[in-house]
Design a protein around this motif. Structure first.
Motif, PDB file in Angstrom:
ATOM      1  N   PRO A 186      -9.185  -1.643  -0.986  1.00 49.76           N
ATOM      2  CA  PRO A 186      -7.726  -1.750  -1.105  1.00 49.76           C
ATOM      3  C   PRO A 186      -7.073  -1.596   0.269  1.00 49.76           C
ATOM      4  O   PRO A 186      -7.745  -1.312   1.276  1.00 49.76           O
ATOM      5  CB  PRO A 186      -7.367  -0.587  -2.030  1.00 49.76           C
ATOM      6  N   THR A 187      -5.764  -1.742   0.320  1.00 47.54           N
ATOM      7  CA  THR A 187      -5.052  -1.765   1.592  1.00 47.54           C
ATOM      8  C   THR A 187      -5.249  -0.493   2.404  1.00 47.54           C
ATOM      9  O   THR A 187      -5.527  -0.540   3.607  1.00 47.54           O
ATOM     10  CB  THR A 187      -3.545  -1.990   1.344  1.00 47.54           C
TER      11      THR A 187
ATOM     12  N   ASP B 172      -1.361  -4.130  -2.934  1.00 47.82           N
ATOM     13  CA  ASP B 172      -1.998  -5.106  -2.051  1.00 47.82           C
ATOM     14  C   ASP B 172      -1.271  -6.449  -2.087  1.00 47.82           C
ATOM     15  O   ASP B 172      -1.343  -7.212  -1.119  1.00 47.82           O
ATOM     16  CB  ASP B 172      -3.456  -5.300  -2.462  1.00 47.82           C
TER      17      ASP B 172
ATOM     18  N   LEU C  28       1.012 -11.048   0.721  1.00 49.62           N
ATOM     19  CA  LEU C  28       0.135  -9.896   0.887  1.00 49.62           C
ATOM     20  C   LEU C  28       0.900  -8.760   1.537  1.00 49.62           C
ATOM     21  O   LEU C  28       1.766  -8.990   2.388  1.00 49.62           O
ATOM     22  CB  LEU C  28      -1.066 -10.257   1.765  1.00 49.62           C
TER      23      LEU C  28
ATOM     24  N   GLN D 201      -8.464 -12.242   3.591  1.00 52.91           N
ATOM     25  CA  GLN D 201      -7.061 -12.545   3.313  1.00 52.91           C
ATOM     26  C   GLN D 201      -6.923 -13.818   2.495  1.00 52.91           C
ATOM     27  O   GLN D 201      -6.163 -13.872   1.518  1.00 52.91           O
ATOM     28  CB  GLN D 201      -6.308 -12.684   4.640  1.00 52.91           C
TER      29      GLN D 201
ATOM     30  N   LYS E 122      -7.359  -3.524  -6.650  1.00 52.53           N
ATOM     31  CA  LYS E 122      -6.125  -3.981  -6.010  1.00 52.53           C
ATOM     32  C   LYS E 122      -4.928  -3.789  -6.949  1.00 52.53           C
ATOM     33  O   LYS E 122      -5.044  -3.933  -8.160  1.00 52.53           O
ATOM     34  CB  LYS E 122      -6.223  -5.468  -5.638  1.00 52.53           C
TER      35      LYS E 122
END
Length: 493
Positions: free
Chosen positions: A28-29, A285, A299, A353, A405
């Motif tokens: 995850p981010t 995310d 994003l 991405q 996510k």
């Protein structure tokens, strides 16, 4: 008996780079931010910032150095393989995107909102108890025993172990000789600390401590203590008729007594300073918005640095390649491996991405009716295979994207996997999502008469009348997945 023989086998093996790409994909981010920091620290050839020159030049330079090595007859056997042999960008994007791609990734912009969540810090729950212990007139021996007892209190505020076991533990670990009677005496002192209910051995004792500490002892308070002391089992099972009959209370009086109990804190430890550590921020995310009736996807690029291959390392490689001695060639091979690793990491971030965007865009199109309206009954049945076929990726790749996510929508923030559900057939033959059934189930329970809550059989009949032929055991399974208790435990006065 062992025999030798020749056999043909067809195997599919992932390269180390592909394995690491899959690991990046499932992050995850917030975890990705930490992973980038670790890579920046581990690889000096990777830097933050925009690349002023075309990275292709550095690649051409690397190829030129390879030609020079071949001419010199020197080749490093341990030289890392080219990333392009293992990972192809064509697997993740079309020719137009590949032509526009440069070896950098811009993950932030002027319009990126940097959200900071303030968290109040202060003394922890156990620190507060130790401070109160220090204010009591205790001997050094009693104070040490009290500190050990406070250490035995868990985050909920309970001492889960019996005093006899604690007597043995404190003797072995602290060399303190004590008895269960002395521990009970010091425990009663701790139970007088704030917050009320601290140091209880069970829920019943916790509630009693809080009722006894009430500044005003009303009639309802006395009956509440009677309920907790004598009818705790009936109270937990919500057998209110039995309690009212034994205490000779009418419905309104019993309701006031139960209110006295339900207003108490069953977890006194959660009111201390340690509860602040339970505060977590969910970082989405993906961001889905609606503009002029159309869905827009982006994003979340929060705190993502721009990455490039170090210019100094490229110049260092050029310098080493001019020298023909063996030490320079070994240094050149080392620098080249660092540059290739940095270049691959940038490639992998870009591929991650693109994969995330392609997958989320397919999910958004598949569930367009829901994302435009927010009505859960418009969610279509959707499984991992549906999206995998739509985007041309493996099911395991879609699973890595969906399982970790979050997406923020105009209707809230959701874990991506919650949009995946199996299908059910209605009496008319229409395929509907199980999420739609669960939403109807929630609405039925939310609007029920709390004095006579709906049983699973009654819920199954309601859904059957609406055209959903579902068995009672399936209703029970959905109810448990929604974390809704059985009808008896939903009953209120």
């Amino acid at each position: 008996m062992l025999k030798q023989g020749q056999f043909l086998k067809q195997l599919q093996k992932l390269s180390p780079q592909q394995i690491q790409l899959m690991k990046l994909l499932q992050l995850p981010t917030t975890a990705l931010e930490q992973r980038i920091k670790e890579e920046l620290e581990a690889n000096p050839a990777l830097e933050e910032g925009l690349d002023e020159e075309e990275p292709v030049d550095s690649e051409e330079e690397i190829d030129r150095n390879d030609d020079e090595k071949e001419e010199d007859g020197f080749e490093d056997e341990k030289e890392p393989e080219k990333i392009d042999d293992e990972l192809e960008l064509d697997d993740f994007m079309d020719d137009v995107e590949a032509a526009e791609y440069k070896y950098e990734i811009n993950n932030s912009g002027k319009d990126v909102e940097n959200r900071e969540v303030p968290v109040v810090s202060g003394p922890g729950y156990h620190d507060l108890l130790e401070q109160q212990l220090g204010l009591r007139d205790l001997s050094e021996h009693e104070f040490r025993v009290g500190l050990y007892l406070i250490g035995c209190i868990d985050d909920d505020g309970y001492i889960r172990r019996d005093l006899e076991s604690i007597v043995d533990d404190i003797a072995f670990s602290q060399n303190i000789s004590t008895s269960a009677e002395e521990l009970q005496k010091i425990l009663e002192i701790i139970q007088s600390f704030d917050p009320a209910g601290t140091g209880a051995r069970n829920l019943q004792e916790c509630l009693l401590l809080q009722l006894q500490r009430k500044p005003v002892q009303t009639r309802e308070t006395h009956f509440a203590m009677e309920v907790v002391k004598k009818f705790m089992d009936e109270f937990s099972k919500k057998h209110y008729e039995k309690i009212a009959k034994k205490l000779e209370l009418d419905e309104e009086e019993l309701k006031d007594v139960l209110t006295e109990i339900t207003q108490l804190n069953p977890r006194p430890g959660s009111s201390g300073g340690d509860s602040a550590r339970a505060v977590t921020e969910v970082v989405p995310d993906f961001i889905i918005g609606i503009s002029d009736g159309k869905l827009e996807l982006s994003l979340n690029q929060r705190n993502m640095p721009e990455l490039k291959v170090s210019k100094e390392y490229i110049e260092m490689l050029q310098q080493y390649s001019r020298n023909k001695d063996k030490s320079s060639k070994e240094a050149s091979s080392f620098v080249k491996s660092k540059i290739e690793t940095a270049q691959w990491f940038i490639d992998a971030l870009f591929q991650r991405q693109q994969t995330l965007l392609v997958t989320m865009h397919a999910i958004m199109e598949y569930q367009q009716d829901y994302f435009l309206s927010g009505d859960e009954t418009k969610l279509k049945p959707m499984i991992l295979k549906d999206i995998a076929e739509k985007v041309g990726l493996d099911i395991s790749t879609i699973s890595r994207v969906a399982n970790s996510k979050y997406v923020i929508t105009p209707y809230g923030t959701f874990l991506l996997k919650t949009f995946f559900s199996e299908s059910l057939s209605t009496e008319s033959g229409e395929e509907v999502s199980t999420r739609e059934v669960k939403k109807i189930l929630e609405d039925c329970i939310g609007g029920e008469n709390k004095k006579k809550p709906l049983t699973d059989d009654a819920l199954a009949k309601i859904l059957k009348d609406k055209g959903y032929n579902i068995a009672r055991r399936t209703i029970a399974k959905y109810r448990e997945q929604l974390d809704i208790p059985v009808a008896r435990l939903r009953k209120e006065i």
